[in-house]
Design a protein around this motif. Structure first.
Motif, PDB file in Angstrom:
ATOM      1  N   LEU A  40      57.805  35.205  39.306  1.00  0.00           N
ATOM      2  CA  LEU A  40      56.948  34.261  40.015  1.00  0.00           C
ATOM      3  C   LEU A  40      57.229  32.837  39.548  1.00  0.00           C
ATOM      4  CD1 LEU A  40      53.433  36.000  40.100  1.00  0.00           C
ATOM      5  CD2 LEU A  40      55.207  36.024  41.837  1.00  0.00           C
ATOM      6  N   ASN A  41      57.027  31.887  40.432  1.00  0.00           N
ATOM      7  CA  ASN A  41      57.113  30.471  40.097  1.00  0.00           C
ATOM      8  C   ASN A  41      56.070  30.146  39.016  1.00  0.00           C
ATOM      9  OD1 ASN A  41      55.786  27.690  40.591  1.00  0.00           O
ATOM     10  ND2 ASN A  41      57.782  27.484  41.566  1.00  0.00           N
ATOM     11  N   PRO A  42      56.392  29.315  37.993  1.00  0.00           N
ATOM     12  CA  PRO A  42      55.432  29.015  36.925  1.00  0.00           C
ATOM     13  C   PRO A  42      54.085  28.472  37.406  1.00  0.00           C
ATOM     14  CG  PRO A  42      57.609  28.329  36.235  1.00  0.00           C
ATOM     15  CD  PRO A  42      57.734  28.776  37.670  1.00  0.00           C
ATOM     16  N   VAL A  43      54.074  27.673  38.466  1.00  0.00           N
ATOM     17  CA  VAL A  43      52.800  27.151  38.981  1.00  0.00           C
ATOM     18  C   VAL A  43      51.939  28.294  39.522  1.00  0.00           C
ATOM     19  CG1 VAL A  43      51.713  25.659  40.707  1.00  0.00           C
ATOM     20  CG2 VAL A  43      53.741  24.861  39.491  1.00  0.00           C
ATOM     21  N   ILE A  44      52.562  29.206  40.296  1.00  0.00           N
ATOM     22  CA  ILE A  44      51.849  30.387  40.805  1.00  0.00           C
ATOM     23  C   ILE A  44      51.426  31.282  39.642  1.00  0.00           C
ATOM     24  CG2 ILE A  44      52.089  32.510  42.181  1.00  0.00           C
ATOM     25  CD1 ILE A  44      52.117  30.250  44.031  1.00  0.00           C
ATOM     26  N   ALA A  45      52.326  31.458  38.665  1.00  0.00           N
ATOM     27  CA  ALA A  45      52.043  32.334  37.521  1.00  0.00           C
ATOM     28  C   ALA A  45      50.842  31.840  36.718  1.00  0.00           C
ATOM     29  CB  ALA A  45      53.276  32.444  36.621  1.00  0.00           C
ATOM     30  N   THR A  46      50.767  30.522  36.483  1.00  0.00           N
ATOM     31  CA  THR A  46      49.633  29.990  35.715  1.00  0.00           C
ATOM     32  C   THR A  46      48.337  30.134  36.506  1.00  0.00           C
ATOM     33  OG1 THR A  46      50.252  27.750  36.461  1.00  0.00           O
ATOM     34  CG2 THR A  46      50.935  28.392  34.247  1.00  0.00           C
ATOM     35  N   ALA A  47      48.425  30.023  37.836  1.00  0.00           N
ATOM     36  CA  ALA A  47      47.240  30.221  38.678  1.00  0.00           C
ATOM     37  C   ALA A  47      46.764  31.670  38.605  1.00  0.00           C
ATOM     38  CB  ALA A  47      47.551  29.841  40.126  1.00  0.00           C
ATOM     39  N   TYR A  48      47.688  32.609  38.810  1.00  0.00           N
ATOM     40  CA  TYR A  48      47.336  34.035  38.763  1.00  0.00           C
ATOM     41  C   TYR A  48      46.821  34.419  37.374  1.00  0.00           C
ATOM     42  CZ  TYR A  48      49.581  34.968  43.303  1.00  0.00           C
ATOM     43  OH  TYR A  48      49.910  34.998  44.636  1.00  0.00           O
ATOM     44  N   SER A  49      47.420  33.811  36.345  1.00  0.00           N
ATOM     45  CA  SER A  49      47.000  34.092  34.975  1.00  0.00           C
ATOM     46  C   SER A  49      45.530  33.733  34.771  1.00  0.00           C
ATOM     47  CB  SER A  49      47.869  33.304  33.987  1.00  0.00           C
ATOM     48  OG  SER A  49      47.440  33.517  32.664  1.00  0.00           O
ATOM     49  N   LEU A  50      45.097  32.616  35.356  1.00  0.00           N
ATOM     50  CA  LEU A  50      43.686  32.212  35.236  1.00  0.00           C
ATOM     51  C   LEU A  50      42.761  33.289  35.791  1.00  0.00           C
ATOM     52  CD1 LEU A  50      43.777  28.422  36.207  1.00  0.00           C
ATOM     53  CD2 LEU A  50      43.314  29.385  33.956  1.00  0.00           C
ATOM     54  N   PHE A  92      43.990  18.985  41.128  1.00  0.00           N
ATOM     55  CA  PHE A  92      44.546  17.656  41.390  1.00  0.00           C
ATOM     56  C   PHE A  92      45.762  17.294  40.528  1.00  0.00           C
ATOM     57  CE2 PHE A  92      39.920  17.500  42.258  1.00  0.00           C
ATOM     58  CZ  PHE A  92      39.986  17.316  43.637  1.00  0.00           C
ATOM     59  N   LEU A  93      45.697  17.572  39.215  1.00  0.00           N
ATOM     60  CA  LEU A  93      46.789  17.141  38.334  1.00  0.00           C
ATOM     61  C   LEU A  93      48.076  17.921  38.588  1.00  0.00           C
ATOM     62  CD1 LEU A  93      47.834  15.438  35.967  1.00  0.00           C
ATOM     63  CD2 LEU A  93      46.923  17.160  34.400  1.00  0.00           C
ATOM     64  N   ILE A  94      48.005  19.261  38.574  1.00  0.00           N
ATOM     65  CA  ILE A  94      49.220  20.080  38.751  1.00  0.00           C
ATOM     66  C   ILE A  94      49.894  19.791  40.099  1.00  0.00           C
ATOM     67  CG2 ILE A  94      50.104  22.451  38.982  1.00  0.00           C
ATOM     68  CD1 ILE A  94      49.472  21.737  36.100  1.00  0.00           C
ATOM     69  N   PRO A  95      49.145  19.748  41.239  1.00  0.00           N
ATOM     70  CA  PRO A  95      49.807  19.437  42.517  1.00  0.00           C
ATOM     71  C   PRO A  95      50.415  18.033  42.552  1.00  0.00           C
ATOM     72  CG  PRO A  95      47.652  20.422  42.892  1.00  0.00           C
ATOM     73  CD  PRO A  95      47.722  20.104  41.443  1.00  0.00           C
ATOM     74  N   ALA A  96      49.877  17.103  41.727  1.00  0.00           N
ATOM     75  CA  ALA A  96      50.356  15.716  41.758  1.00  0.00           C
ATOM     76  C   ALA A  96      51.635  15.511  40.947  1.00  0.00           C
ATOM     77  CB  ALA A  96      49.266  14.782  41.231  1.00  0.00           C
ATOM     78  N   ILE A  97      51.962  16.464  40.069  1.00  0.00           N
ATOM     79  CA  ILE A  97      53.170  16.324  39.243  1.00  0.00           C
ATOM     80  C   ILE A  97      54.407  16.506  40.127  1.00  0.00           C
ATOM     81  CG2 ILE A  97      54.494  17.273  37.304  1.00  0.00           C
ATOM     82  CD1 ILE A  97      51.853  18.240  36.110  1.00  0.00           C
ATOM     83  N   THR A 162      44.113  24.855  29.223  1.00  0.00           N
ATOM     84  CA  THR A 162      43.988  26.075  30.022  1.00  0.00           C
ATOM     85  C   THR A 162      44.495  25.843  31.442  1.00  0.00           C
ATOM     86  OG1 THR A 162      42.095  26.859  28.738  1.00  0.00           O
ATOM     87  CG2 THR A 162      42.360  27.795  30.933  1.00  0.00           C
ATOM     88  N   GLY A 163      44.145  24.703  32.015  1.00  0.00           N
ATOM     89  CA  GLY A 163      44.577  24.378  33.370  1.00  0.00           C
ATOM     90  C   GLY A 163      46.085  24.284  33.500  1.00  0.00           C
ATOM     91  N   GLY A 206      40.349  26.000  41.813  1.00  0.00           N
ATOM     92  CA  GLY A 206      41.143  24.810  42.105  1.00  0.00           C
ATOM     93  C   GLY A 206      42.482  25.148  42.723  1.00  0.00           C
ATOM     94  N   ASP A 207      42.980  26.369  42.457  1.00  0.00           N
ATOM     95  CA  ASP A 207      44.262  26.806  43.029  1.00  0.00           C
ATOM     96  C   ASP A 207      44.099  27.400  44.411  1.00  0.00           C
ATOM     97  OD1 ASP A 207      46.361  26.379  40.986  1.00  0.00           O
ATOM     98  OD2 ASP A 207      45.034  27.606  39.768  1.00  0.00           O
ATOM     99  N   VAL A 208      42.958  28.033  44.661  1.00  0.00           N
ATOM    100  CA  VAL A 208      42.729  28.698  45.945  1.00  0.00           C
ATOM    101  C   VAL A 208      42.902  27.708  47.094  1.00  0.00           C
ATOM    102  CG1 VAL A 208      41.004  29.877  47.372  1.00  0.00           C
ATOM    103  CG2 VAL A 208      41.268  30.508  44.976  1.00  0.00           C
ATOM    104  N   GLN A 209      42.507  26.441  46.866  1.00  0.00           N
ATOM    105  CA  GLN A 209      42.593  25.440  47.934  1.00  0.00           C
ATOM    106  C   GLN A 209      44.010  24.880  48.107  1.00  0.00           C
ATOM    107  OE1 GLN A 209      39.620  23.134  45.760  1.00  0.00           O
ATOM    108  NE2 GLN A 209      40.953  21.345  45.818  1.00  0.00           N
ATOM    109  N   ASN A 210      44.906  25.170  47.141  1.00  0.00           N
ATOM    110  CA  ASN A 210      46.266  24.614  47.210  1.00  0.00           C
ATOM    111  C   ASN A 210      47.362  25.657  47.410  1.00  0.00           C
ATOM    112  OD1 ASN A 210      45.538  21.848  46.718  1.00  0.00           O
ATOM    113  ND2 ASN A 210      45.241  22.342  44.560  1.00  0.00           N
ATOM    114  N   LEU A 211      47.086  26.932  47.071  1.00  0.00           N
ATOM    115  CA  LEU A 211      48.131  27.960  47.079  1.00  0.00           C
ATOM    116  C   LEU A 211      47.767  29.125  48.001  1.00  0.00           C
ATOM    117  CD1 LEU A 211      48.666  28.197  43.196  1.00  0.00           C
ATOM    118  CD2 LEU A 211      50.119  26.939  44.805  1.00  0.00           C
ATOM    119  N   ASP A 212      48.803  29.807  48.501  1.00  0.00           N
ATOM    120  CA  ASP A 212      48.592  31.067  49.229  1.00  0.00           C
ATOM    121  C   ASP A 212      48.561  32.192  48.200  1.00  0.00           C
ATOM    122  OD1 ASP A 212      48.559  29.958  51.811  1.00  0.00           O
ATOM    123  OD2 ASP A 212      50.758  29.892  51.856  1.00  0.00           O
ATOM    124  N   ILE A 213      47.428  32.840  48.057  1.00  0.00           N
ATOM    125  CA  ILE A 213      47.252  33.865  47.028  1.00  0.00           C
ATOM    126  C   ILE A 213      47.612  35.239  47.577  1.00  0.00           C
ATOM    127  CG2 ILE A 213      45.623  34.887  45.377  1.00  0.00           C
ATOM    128  CD1 ILE A 213      46.081  31.870  44.958  1.00  0.00           C
TER     129      ILE A 213
END
Length: 266
Positions: A40-50, A92-97, A162-163, A206-213
């Motif tokens: 998985l992509n690290p951004v998706i992985a950190t979201a799923y990990s949460l 906000f921060l992760i999507p803005a990077i 954590t985020g 915060g990820d649900v609004q930015n990612l397809d889960i």
């Protein structure tokens, strides 16, 4: 199903097993398992990990609540700034990077590389905490006191970390609760699980609004982790958790070094 995928789902069981056996630490394996075994992509992985960490911790927290081990006042003081920080970080921060940050020689430092290297650094810190394991036990009868500014500041810092990395941060939370709120160790561990559950699940929103889960995958992975925590709690009756924690700390240290090597040589 490929071998790596099978190992990834076995890893989900192992995450819960470690949480059940030593009361923490297992969540720090979630991102490496999702990234390297399940690709998985690290951004998706950190979201799923949460979500995995939050749901699994919630199971443990409910068990602790029924035993009267959770200090709700301390949890609320710590959790409110923590979950605000983790939600802002994920939404906000992760999507803005930007995807590409800067270049060092021949190495392009991308968003994914930066997340994995920061995660590896947190793994190294966590491993040292588990290997040393020199926390002093606070008297169970001692009066609980609150250093509000420091607890709030620590909550914000832990929430932001954590985020970014998607791990629970128990190795940071427990010492803070013992030193800043003067909680006895057993209550600190129990309260930590409750805080981790709240801030991880709110951060995931915060990820649900930015990612397809991928909910079917995520629920299966989380379900295996929850099964693991029950097995770990049962095995805890027969195994010395302190010795196991030190051994697991060395494993996390090796994993952290491996991630740094793998990311910089990829």
């Amino acid at each position: 199903m490929e071998l790596l995928e099978i190992l990834g789902f076995i890893g989900a069981l192992f995450i819960g097993l470690v949480l059940g056996l030593i009361g923490g630490g297992g969540s720090i394996l979630t991102v490496p398992i999702l990234v390297y075994a399940l690709t998985l992509n690290p951004v998706i992985a950190t979201a799923y990990s949460l979500f995995v960490v939050g749901t699994t911790s919630l199971v443990g927290a409910i068990k602790n609540i029924t035993k009267g081990m959770v200090d709700f006042k301390t949890a609320i003081i710590f959790a409110i700034p923590a979950f605000i920080a983790v939600y802002i970080t994920r939404a906000f921060l992760i999507p803005a990077i930007p995807d590409e940050l800067f270049q060092i020689g021949n190495i392009m430092v991308t968003k994914n590389l930066a997340i994995m290297l920061f995660f590896a650094f947190i793994m190294l810190l966590a491993s040292v905490s588990m290997i040393r394991n020199k926390r002093k036990e606070t008297d169970e009868e001692a009066e609980i006191t609150y250093n509000y500014p420091l607890i709030i500041a620590e909550g914000i810092i832990v929430g932001a970390i954590t985020g970014i990395v998607g791990a629970g941060g128990g190795f940071l939370i427990i010492p803070a609760l013992v030193l800043l709120a003067k909680l006895p160790m057993k209550k600190a561990v129990a309260t930590s699980l409750f805080i981790i559950a709240i801030k991880s699940l709110i951060g995931f929103l915060g990820d649900v609004q930015n990612l397809d889960i991928d909910w079917p995958f995520l629920l299966i992975f989380t379900g295996l982790s929850i099964i693991g925590i029950f097995i770990g709690i049962w095995l805890n009756k027969f195994i010395d958790g302190k010795k196991l924690k030190k051994a697991f700390g060395w494993f996390v240290l090796i994993m952290g070094i491996y991630i740094i090597y793998k990311e910089l040589t990829a």
